[in-house]
Scaffold this motif. Structure first.
Motif, short mmCIF file in Angstrom:
data_model
loop_
_atom_site.label_atom_id
_atom_site.label_comp_id
_atom_site.label_asym_id
_atom_site.label_seq_id
_atom_site.Cartn_x
_atom_site.Cartn_y
_atom_site.Cartn_z
N VAL A 254 0.88 -1.41 -0.17
CA VAL A 254 0.13 -0.07 -0.23
C VAL A 254 0.89 1.17 0.08
CG1 VAL A 254 -1.94 -1.18 0.85
CG2 VAL A 254 -0.16 -0.17 2.45
N ASP A 255 1.77 1.14 0.43
CA ASP A 255 3.23 2.37 0.29
C ASP A 255 4.33 1.71 0.57
OD1 ASP A 255 3.99 4.81 0.14
OD2 ASP A 255 2.35 5.57 1.61
N TYR A 256 5.42 2.56 0.46
CA TYR A 256 6.84 2.35 0.95
C TYR A 256 7.55 3.68 1.38
CZ TYR A 256 7.77 4.33 -3.91
OH TYR A 256 7.94 5.16 -4.85
N VAL A 257 8.38 3.35 2.28
CA VAL A 257 9.17 4.39 3.19
C VAL A 257 10.48 4.45 2.56
CG1 VAL A 257 10.06 5.16 5.36
CG2 VAL A 257 7.84 3.93 5.28
N TYR A 258 10.83 5.68 2.17
CA TYR A 258 12.51 5.80 1.64
C TYR A 258 13.41 5.77 3.15
CZ TYR A 258 10.69 7.65 -2.59
OH TYR A 258 9.73 8.02 -3.70
N GLU A 259 14.24 4.80 3.00
CA GLU A 259 15.02 4.70 4.16
C GLU A 259 16.39 5.11 3.85
OE1 GLU A 259 14.99 0.48 5.52
OE2 GLU A 259 13.34 1.34 6.84
N ASP A 294 2.84 2.30 -12.10
CA ASP A 294 2.49 2.09 -10.65
C ASP A 294 3.52 1.85 -9.83
OD1 ASP A 294 1.15 0.94 -8.58
OD2 ASP A 294 0.34 -0.74 -9.40
N PHE A 295 4.15 3.04 -9.02
CA PHE A 295 5.24 2.61 -8.20
C PHE A 295 5.13 1.83 -7.20
CE2 PHE A 295 5.96 6.58 -10.45
CZ PHE A 295 7.39 6.65 -10.98
N VAL A 296 4.06 1.97 -6.40
CA VAL A 296 3.70 1.32 -5.07
C VAL A 296 3.39 -0.16 -5.44
CG1 VAL A 296 2.18 0.90 -3.14
CG2 VAL A 296 2.96 3.17 -3.95
N GLY A 297 2.70 -0.50 -6.61
CA GLY A 297 2.47 -1.75 -7.17
C GLY A 297 3.78 -2.52 -7.46
N GLU A 298 4.56 -1.93 -8.25
CA GLU A 298 6.01 -2.58 -8.90
C GLU A 298 6.94 -2.86 -7.96
OE1 GLU A 298 6.08 -3.87 -11.51
OE2 GLU A 298 4.34 -3.18 -12.77
N PHE A 299 7.18 -1.68 -7.04
CA PHE A 299 8.06 -1.84 -6.07
C PHE A 299 7.79 -2.60 -4.83
CE2 PHE A 299 9.83 2.65 -6.95
CZ PHE A 299 10.39 2.11 -8.31
N GLY A 300 6.18 -2.64 -4.66
CA GLY A 300 5.74 -3.48 -3.67
C GLY A 300 5.94 -5.24 -3.92
N ARG A 301 5.56 -5.49 -5.36
CA ARG A 301 5.63 -6.70 -5.75
C ARG A 301 7.13 -7.19 -5.59
NH1 ARG A 301 7.56 -8.46 -10.47
NH2 ARG A 301 7.65 -6.34 -11.37
N ILE A 302 8.02 -6.57 -6.03
CA ILE A 302 9.43 -6.91 -6.05
C ILE A 302 9.82 -7.25 -4.59
CG2 ILE A 302 11.76 -6.25 -6.62
CD1 ILE A 302 10.81 -4.90 -9.07
#
Length: 913
Positions: A254-259, A294-302
């Motif tokens: 649903v989201d991602y955080v930049y670490e 789809d940044f959230v979807g693609e990065f989340g899938r990986i």
């Protein structure tokens, strides 16, 4: 048997009562005790036996029973008088000691770590000069490689080459009780060890060796991996971001955080680090869910399911095209590498908009256009330029396979896949800079761009169109620019930047491979006077010749570089064997550089002082390695120049002392702390004082006087000798004027260092000092050594004539120790010759010294020069020099050097007498 008191008993019969034995003595011991009593009775001797007893409360104890027979007048035993001592506590202690010893011996024998117990061996003064091992376990021999049979023997008998530092280190623990711990690498076993030394009891030391090789290798691998990761993350051309995926309860992203995000990425998106790190993507880019990609979807899938992916998209917030590669380093995380593909997309658009205009531009820019039939993979060139730019004839390159065979092996990976992706419609086009092998065999840089010109109904390309642009000159120019940035413009040798880059890599490799290399730090002796006297143009030509000679002294794998000024270094990557040691190279350098250098009509002489340090043992980085070699070079200069020295740890302390002395000297020159003492010179016939030699003294912070032999070399190496010499001249002139006002006519001699004498404006500066002080020039005498004058006789004559024109007197000091020729000596404008004290002091016992002194005096008189005998320490020597015609005398027999006030009193006493 009756009990007299506690622990004492008397037997009424010839033998003690058996009932007492049964009641009192532990059953297992009764038989032995009874046998001992019977033996004592038969022999009539003392009975003594240790045994167990049964106490009234039923407990067991240990007793020492001892009884003596009592005899009547006829010698018969009438009773036994005895005592019993409770030894239970001693027996218990002995049992504990035995059990402890068994546990210690079991642990000692079976432990996997090497263990040793040792003690120092001292000399008559109580100093630890050796040590011996008292006990070692089997693992000790395995871990250290030391041969068996070491216990009880002095370690120097077992290992004659053992270093004193190890003896000092182990014995210090035994003598002070302070534990020690360090890591050590054993060349014999090729293992790393954690070594702990402690004091188990006063005067002993114990050593525990633990093998940490696996740990060290893991650490090195981890550090190497971290360096590789940081080199990728901190690159300046590609953006890198690390993200943590946020998933809902069903496991959907649903989201991602930049670490983490590197500078290139922040620059690409135009944001500050604090506005991004630790924040969700939907907060940093509020409209991210509405983007085409789809940044959230693609990065989340990986990040959640693994794998990787290559993507390209238009990013509205920065109005740029971005190409990225994403992968998951571990579950729930995604790392993305970004590149700005806007220039390429713009180029593609321009290509599509104006093919004709582009074709003309390509032709003008050395670009070949080609087509390829996808079905046959035949390359159809638009012109012969695709062949001629590489030196091939038309028709030499017909098929795609022919072209791929020309690609450099480092550039080939990924090329077939790129072509396939364009053909299958996975991408519209591609471009890449790569190297092709030309007809003459060299590698030629080209820029390759390819796009699909025609596709079939399924979207597969049937015809590709591409360009092949010659960018070889640009690439070579970029390489030349880099070479220029990393090489010295004067000599063409690697400069400091390249040396540091290359040197750090070599040290790291040596550490990994357990190999060894060396660095030679080279400083040119007598270069500064050449630069000052003949100018920088001549100095530059000398430096260029030095660079050529250094290269000629080394192998192809060695690196010769210039740090700056007259400082050079040589890096020897491989000195493990004995066939090519660093000392051999250093000696070659000394011999080569010391040969005369011919520049125009000049014949110039310089020499190198060389310091040698080894890596990785002397330093873990190139800066520290150069520093250690620099310390060794300084020692070489002190030992007489034109030589080399190896670095030792003691040099650090010596350098610190020299730096402290240099700081003290600088402070003394600025704010006081120097003074002159004066040693009288007398007329050898009358004994009357006629002059004095001014001798500099440095006053330490504790008020003690520091000998010139310590601070003069420091002044020369630190470049302070000129300032020190000028202070001496000014103070001597001031004192001369003061004594004149008191009626004392004393010629004051000042010593001039060879370095000061070679300074271009030395004579002018000395003349200015004499004039400013307002003293009589003939009241000042300059003393020079033979080496200072004979280094360049023609220039020396010119400088001396300048001094003579001011009215200053000239004396040649230490005469007889240098290399003066009669022809040179006769041409020098001198007033005095000083016979060196090394001959004068041996006159009484050495006929050769007497003959040399006699010849020097005769030579001086023949040249009409005044003769001074220095270093006179006896009346016999004084009389001999007087009889041979010497004019003046100086030495301890006349007087020691004195402060000004004492000199005045001595002077007046001499005149009064």
């Amino acid at each position: 048997m009756r009990e007299l008191q506690r622990g004492t008993f008397i037997a009424d019969k010839q033998q003690p009562n058996r009932n007492w034995l049964e009641d009192y003595i532990y059953p297992d011991d009764q038989k032995q005790v009874l046998a001992a009593i019977e033996d004592a009775t038969r022999a009539g001797s003392v009975f003594e036996f240790e045994h167990r007893i049964r106490r009234p409360d039923g407990s067991l104890g240990w007793t020492m029973s001892r009884a003596v027979p009592v005899r009547n007048a006829t010698g018969d035993i009438v009773e036994w008088l005895g005592a019993a001592s409770d030894i239970s506590e001693r027996k218990q202690a002995e049992e504990k000691i035995r059990a402890s010893e068994e546990k210690y011996r079991s642990l000692f024998t079976n432990m996997v770590e090497g263990f040793a117990l040792g003690e120092p061996i001292r000399d008559g003064q109580g100093r630890a000069v050796d040590f011996r091992y008292l006990d070692v376990n089997d693992a000790f021999y395995t871990e250290t490689g030391i041969p068996h049979g070491v216990v009880g023997r002095p370690i120097r008998d077992v290992l004659p080459q053992v270093e004193q530092t190890w003896i000092d280190r182990f014995c210090a623990v035994a003598l002070t009780g302070k534990p020690d711990r360090f890591e050590n690498y054993n060349n014999d076993t090729e293992r790393h060890y954690d070594v702990r030394v402690y004091c188990p009891s006063p005067g002993l030391f114990a050593i525990l060796f633990r093998d940490i090789t696996a740990q060290k290798r893991v650490q090195e691998a981890l550090q190497d991996s971290e360096r590789r990761y940081r080199s990728l993350f901190d690159n300046k051309t590609m953006g890198v971001a690390h993200q943590r995926i946020i998933a809902d309860e069903s496991g959907q992203p649903v989201d991602y955080v930049y670490e983490a995000m590197n500078d290139a990425c922040l620059q690409m998106i135009g944001m500050k680090r604090e506005d991004v790190i630790g924040k969700p993507a939907t907060e940093v880019f509020p409209g991210i869910r509405d983007f085409d990609f789809d940044f959230v979807g693609e990065f989340g899938r990986i990040g959640l399911h693994g794998g990787d992916g290559n993507f390209e998209y238009y990013f509205p917030p920065i109005k740029k095209w971005i190409a990225l590669y994403a992968y998951s380093p571990k579950f729930g995380e995604c790392t993305v590498i970004f590149t700005d593909s806007t220039p390429r997309k713009s180029a593609e658009a321009a290509l599509q908009q104006s093919e004709t205009r582009l074709t003309l531009a390509l032709r003008a820019g050395g670009t070949a256009v080609w087509e390829m039939d996808v079905g046959t993979q035949e390359i159809i060139p638009a012109s012969d330029l695709i062949f001629t730019m590489l030196g091939y004839r038309p028709g030499d390159i017909k098929m795609l396979a022919d072209w791929l065979a020309l690609v450099h092996e480092d550039d080939l990976p990924g090329m077939p896949e790129l072509i396939r992706d364009v053909i299958e419609g996975q991408r519209g086009n591609y471009w890449r800079e790569l190297r092709l092998r030309a007809k003459d065999g060299h590698w030629h840089w080209i820029l390759l761009q390819t796009t699909a010109a025609e596709r079939d109904a399924r979207g597969n390309a049937v015809r590709l169109v591409g360009t092949q642009t010659d960018i070889n000159e640009r690439k070579l120019t970029e390489q030349r620019i880099r070479e220029a940035a990393l090489h010295d413009s004067l000599t063409g040798l690697p400069n400091r930047a390249l040396l540091f880059e290359y040197g750090n890599r070599l040290i790291a490799a040596a550490r990994r491979n357990h190999s060894r290399g060396a660095l030679l730090f080279i400083d040119l002796d007598r270069f500064k006077p050449i630069n000052d006297m003949y100018g920088h143009d001549i100095g530059d030509l000398v430096l260029q010749e030095v660079g050529r000679r250094l290269v000629a002294c080394t192998r192809g794998e060695d690196v010769v570089g210039r740090l700056g000024g007259d400082e050079f270094v040589i890096v020897l990557p491989h000195v493990d064997g004995s066939r090519y040691p660093a000392a051999v190279v250093a000696q070659h350098v000394v011999e080569s550089i010391s040969l005369p250098i011919h520049v125009d009509n000049l014949e110039l002489s310089i020499s190198p002082s060389i310091g040698i340090s080894y890596y990785p043992e002397h330093a873990s980085d190139i800066s520290s390695l150069i520093h250690t070699a620099d310390l060794a070079m300084y020692r070489a200069k002190q030992s007489g120049r034109a030589s080399y020295q190896f670095y030792t740890p003691e040099m650090v302390a010596q350098a610190d002392a020299a730096y402290a002395l240099e700081a003290m000297l600088k402070e003394a020159l600025q704010s006081g702390g120097l003074e002159l003492h004066y040693q009288p010179v007398v007329d050898i016939k009358s004994g009357k004082p006629i002059g004095a030699e001014a001798l500099a003294r440095l006053i330490g912070h504790d008020g003690r006087t520091i000998n010139p032999a310590r601070f003069i070399p420091v002044a020369e190496s630190a470049g302070l000798i000129g300032a020190l010499g000028e202070w001496v001249a000014a103070e001597a002139c001031r004192q001369h004027a003061a004594w004149l006002n008191e009626g004392m006519r004393v010629v004051i001699a000042i010593n001039v260092s060879p370095l000061q004498f070679r300074q271009r404006d030395f004579a002018q500066r000395l003349g200015t000092i004499v004039a400013e002080q307002g003293v009589e020039p003939h009241g000042i005498q300059v003393e020079l050594t033979e080496s200072a004058v004979m280094d360049n006789v023609d220039e020396a004559i010119e400088i001396l004539n300048q001094l003579k024109s001011f009215g200053v007197k000239i004396a040649l000091d230490d005469f007889g120790t240098g290399y003066s020729s009669l022809s040179s000596l006769s041409s020098l404008p001198l007033d005095k010759l000083k016979v060196d004290q090394s001959f004068v002091r041996r006159i009484e016992r050495d006929p050769a010294s007497r003959a040399i002194a006699r010849a020097m005096i005769a030579l001086g008189r023949a040249l009409n020069l005044e003769i001074v005998g220095e270093g006179i320490e006896s009346e016999h020597t004084l009389e001999y020099l007087r009889s041979e015609g010497c004019d003046q005398a100086q030495g301890f027999w006349v007087s020691h050097p004195m402060p000004p006030s004492e000199f005045v009193q001595w002077y007046r006493n001499q005149h009064a007498s």
